[in-house]
Design an enzyme around this catalytic site. Structure first.
Site, PDB file in Angstrom:
ATOM      1  N   HIS A 184       0.855  -1.189   0.000  1.00  0.00           N
ATOM      2  CA  HIS A 184       0.000   0.000   0.000  1.00  0.00           C
ATOM      3  C   HIS A 184       0.894   1.244   0.000  1.00  0.00           C
ATOM      4  O   HIS A 184       1.965   1.246   0.618  1.00  0.00           O
ATOM      5  CB  HIS A 184      -0.920  -0.009   1.226  1.00  0.00           C
ATOM      6  CG  HIS A 184      -1.988   1.028   1.145  1.00  0.00           C
ATOM      7  ND1 HIS A 184      -1.758   2.343   1.458  1.00  0.00           N
ATOM      8  CD2 HIS A 184      -3.276   0.949   0.739  1.00  0.00           C
ATOM      9  CE1 HIS A 184      -2.871   3.029   1.261  1.00  0.00           C
ATOM     10  NE2 HIS A 184      -3.804   2.212   0.827  1.00  0.00           N
ATOM     11  N   GLY A 230      -7.434   9.113  -0.325  1.00  0.00           N
ATOM     12  CA  GLY A 230      -7.824   9.891   0.836  1.00  0.00           C
ATOM     13  C   GLY A 230      -7.948  11.379   0.557  1.00  0.00           C
ATOM     14  O   GLY A 230      -8.058  12.187   1.484  1.00  0.00           O
TER      15      GLY A 230
END
Ligand code: PEP
Length: 253
Positions: free
Chosen positions: A97, A175
């Protein structure tokens, strides 16, 4: 048909009670899954066992770790091995990630070791790749992501790479609320499938699920997932809001 996957990445959020409530609600509300659809919940390590119990007996629903270490066992304080994951019945792990790459300096070569050990222990890696904003602005995204795949994955055999799921996650969209357009996602994911086809052949490339990640929400999931090479999503923020994630699951092809 390759699998269509809605994968939740809770990151470092929620208490155990909140997580259990979220799982109960999502599992109670989403549509029945077809044999080609899967749901994955990547939960924090301490909640893996509780989450495994919640999904027990459900077809096509899996719990994932958000990370694992590259060594089998030993003096690596604070790390979690794939053998430990396997002992809990965990079958999936998110590898590489962008938050791991950025805050924990995980390199492409190091991630190759994690991919290897996952496959050795029959854990499906969801391999994350994606470019930062400066690279996108320089229109170098294809080369950048190809290099990530080459350095972390291209030592694998065709039989091995078929076991992976790939998540394309442009860092500038994670995000930030700034989703890649469905065209940008499709373009990159078609490119990645071509890169896989060049190395492993069309038949292998066609079998690999490529997810899109980066501000997937209930209101954009349908459009993104309708693209030919977008086989679902890896979802952060919206995955910890029950109704959002239910709608995202229901948007799978
Ligand atoms: C992620 O965590 O992989 C992610 C894509 O986060 P978000 O959906 O919040 O952008």
């Amino acid at each position: 048909m390759r699998k269509q996957i809605a994968a939740a990445n809770w990151k470092m959020n929620l208490t155990l009670t909140q997580g259990e409530q979220l799982l109960d609600t999502v599992l109670a509300k989403h549509h029945a899954l077809t044999t080609d659809q899967q749901v994955v919940f990547a939960v924090p390590f301490p909640y893996l066992q509780a989450a495994q119990q919640k999904v027990a007996g459900r077809e096509n629903v899996f719990v994932a770790a958000q990370n694992c270490y590259s060594k089998k066992s030993g003096a690596y304080t604070g790390e979690v091995s794939v053998e430990m994951l396997q002992s809990l019945g965990v079958q999936v792990a998110v590898i590489g990630h962008s938050e791991r790459r950025e805050y924990f300096n995980e390199s492409n070569r190091f991630l190759a070791e994690k991919i290897n050990i996952c496959l050795e222990y029959s854990i499906t890696p969801i391999f994350c790749c994606g470019e930062p904003l400066q690279i996108r602005e320089a229109i170098m995204q294809n080369e950048f992501v190809k290099n990530q795949m080459e350095e972390s994955l291209f030592h694998l055999s065709a039989e091995q790479i078929k076991k992976l799921v790939i998540a394309y996650e442009p860092i500038w969209a994670i995000g930030t609320g700034k989703t890649a357009t469905s065209e940008q996602a499709q373009d990159m994911q078609a490119y990645l499938r071509n890169v896989l086809a060049d190395k492993y052949g069309d038949a292998v490339a066609e079998k690999i699920s490529i997810l899109y990640g980066g501000s997937v929400k209930a209101n954009n999931a349908n459009e993104l997932f309708s693209q030919r090479d977008v086989d679902g999503g890896l979802v952060g923020g919206a995955s910890i809001i029950a109704d959002e994630f239910v709608a995202i699951i229901n948007a799978l092809k």
